[in-house]
Write a protein that holds these residues in place. Structure first.
Motif, short mmCIF file in Angstrom:
data_model
loop_
_atom_site.label_atom_id
_atom_site.label_comp_id
_atom_site.label_asym_id
_atom_site.label_seq_id
_atom_site.Cartn_x
_atom_site.Cartn_y
_atom_site.Cartn_z
N MET A 106 0.82 -1.21 0.00
CA MET A 106 0.00 0.00 0.00
C MET A 106 0.86 1.26 0.00
O MET A 106 1.89 1.33 0.67
N VAL A 107 0.38 2.26 -0.73
CA VAL A 107 1.05 3.56 -0.80
C VAL A 107 -0.03 4.65 -0.83
O VAL A 107 -1.05 4.50 -1.51
N ALA A 108 0.20 5.73 -0.09
CA ALA A 108 -0.66 6.91 -0.16
C ALA A 108 0.22 8.15 -0.28
O ALA A 108 1.32 8.20 0.28
N TYR A 109 -0.28 9.15 -1.02
CA TYR A 109 0.49 10.37 -1.24
C TYR A 109 -0.35 11.59 -0.88
O TYR A 109 -1.53 11.68 -1.26
N PHE A 110 0.27 12.54 -0.16
CA PHE A 110 -0.40 13.75 0.29
C PHE A 110 0.46 14.97 -0.01
O PHE A 110 1.69 14.89 0.03
N GLU A 111 -0.20 16.07 -0.30
CA GLU A 111 0.48 17.36 -0.42
C GLU A 111 -0.14 18.32 0.60
O GLU A 111 -1.34 18.62 0.51
N ASN A 112 0.66 18.73 1.56
CA ASN A 112 0.18 19.61 2.64
C ASN A 112 -1.10 19.08 3.27
O ASN A 112 -2.06 19.82 3.52
N GLY A 113 -1.09 17.80 3.53
CA GLY A 113 -2.20 17.15 4.21
C GLY A 113 -3.37 16.75 3.33
O GLY A 113 -4.28 16.05 3.79
#
Length: 260
Positions: A106-113
């Motif tokens: 699993m992978v998740a990506y966030f930009e400034n939350g």
């Protein structure tokens, strides 16, 4: 330069196919297995190998990335500011070791939350659940619709086996009220089942790498995610989590509010 979702999706999907080939190859070889918190909490050389691969590849793709991984090969993160990736190299390591089935990466990506993308691959079935809030959710190349909004009594639910076994308050009440219950031993597999409408709820105590991708994908499908002791947008703390259809979530909250 800010990456589009298509660029992110192509990048992570390719990584996961490489990871899948690595994992399948190592299934034919002896594993180096160690315990962490207890005899059911395992880590293998493959967990570490996969996480190191993710970390190196993400740093090349996104040089300013902050990476939180289960095995600690990324960064020590205390903020969601900037570019943040959350990685679980093998989710369901006990299944991986003992059954060679029903485990995920699993992978998740966030930009400034803000969530920009999430990916869960059922390694053995080669089923990739992927998407983002503004782009929808796909299972491989099929775009998914929101699952039917079933109540708890209409739903099979996925529960943490350890918490059900030890009668953690609320778990047996939910199991008894549901149409049926299952213990998959992998958050990633449970999230895929939920997204496909095969279960109406998933309830467990999870760490950030266990729930980040699943939370993003569930919310993108209109499912409800509730954290009992944390804010829903707190991605860096462990929490008891219920991810469910809205009706099942309301039923579970009604039960657990009186028993927790």
């Amino acid at each position: 330069m800010k990456k589009t979702f298509d660029q992110l999706d192509d990048f992570v999907s390719a990584l996961m196919q490489h990871v899948r080939q690595q994992v399948l190859a190592h299934l034919q070889q002896p594993l180096d297995i160690k315990t962490k918190s207890n005899s059911r909490d395992l880590v293998t050389n493959v967990d570490r190998l996969v996480e190191q691969y993710y970390v190196q590849a993400i740093r090349e793709f996104d040089p300013v990335a902050n990476i939180l991984g289960e095995e600690g090969l990324g960064d020590a993160i205390d903020s969601m500011v900037g570019s943040v990736w959350i990685v679980d190299p093998i989710d369901g390591t006990l299944n991986f070791v003992k059954q060679k089935d029903q485990f995920a990466t699993m992978v998740a990506y966030f930009e400034n939350g803000q969530p920009r993308g999430a990916w869960i691959l059922d390694v053995m079935e080669n089923e990739l659940l992927h998407g983002a809030p503004e782009f929808g959710v796909w299972l491989n190349t099929k775009k998914l619709s929101a699952p039917a909004n079933l109540s708890l009594v209409e739903s099979v639910v996925s529960l943490s086996g350890a918490r059900l076994l030890h009668n953690v308050p609320g778990f047996q009440a939910v199991a008894g009220a549901a149409l049926g219950y299952r213990v998959y031993g992998s958050a990633g597999i449970s999230f895929i089942r939920l997204a496909r409408g095969q279960v109406g709820a998933f309830m467990s105590y999870l760490k950030p790498w266990d729930f980040a991708a699943g939370q993003v994908l569930c919310q993108a499908l209109g499912l409800q995610v509730t954290k009992f002791d944390r804010k829903v947008d707190d991605m860096l703390s462990s929490s008891l989590i219920v991810a469910a259809t809205k009706n099942a979530a309301n039923d579970i909250l009604a039960l657990t509010n009186t028993s927790m």
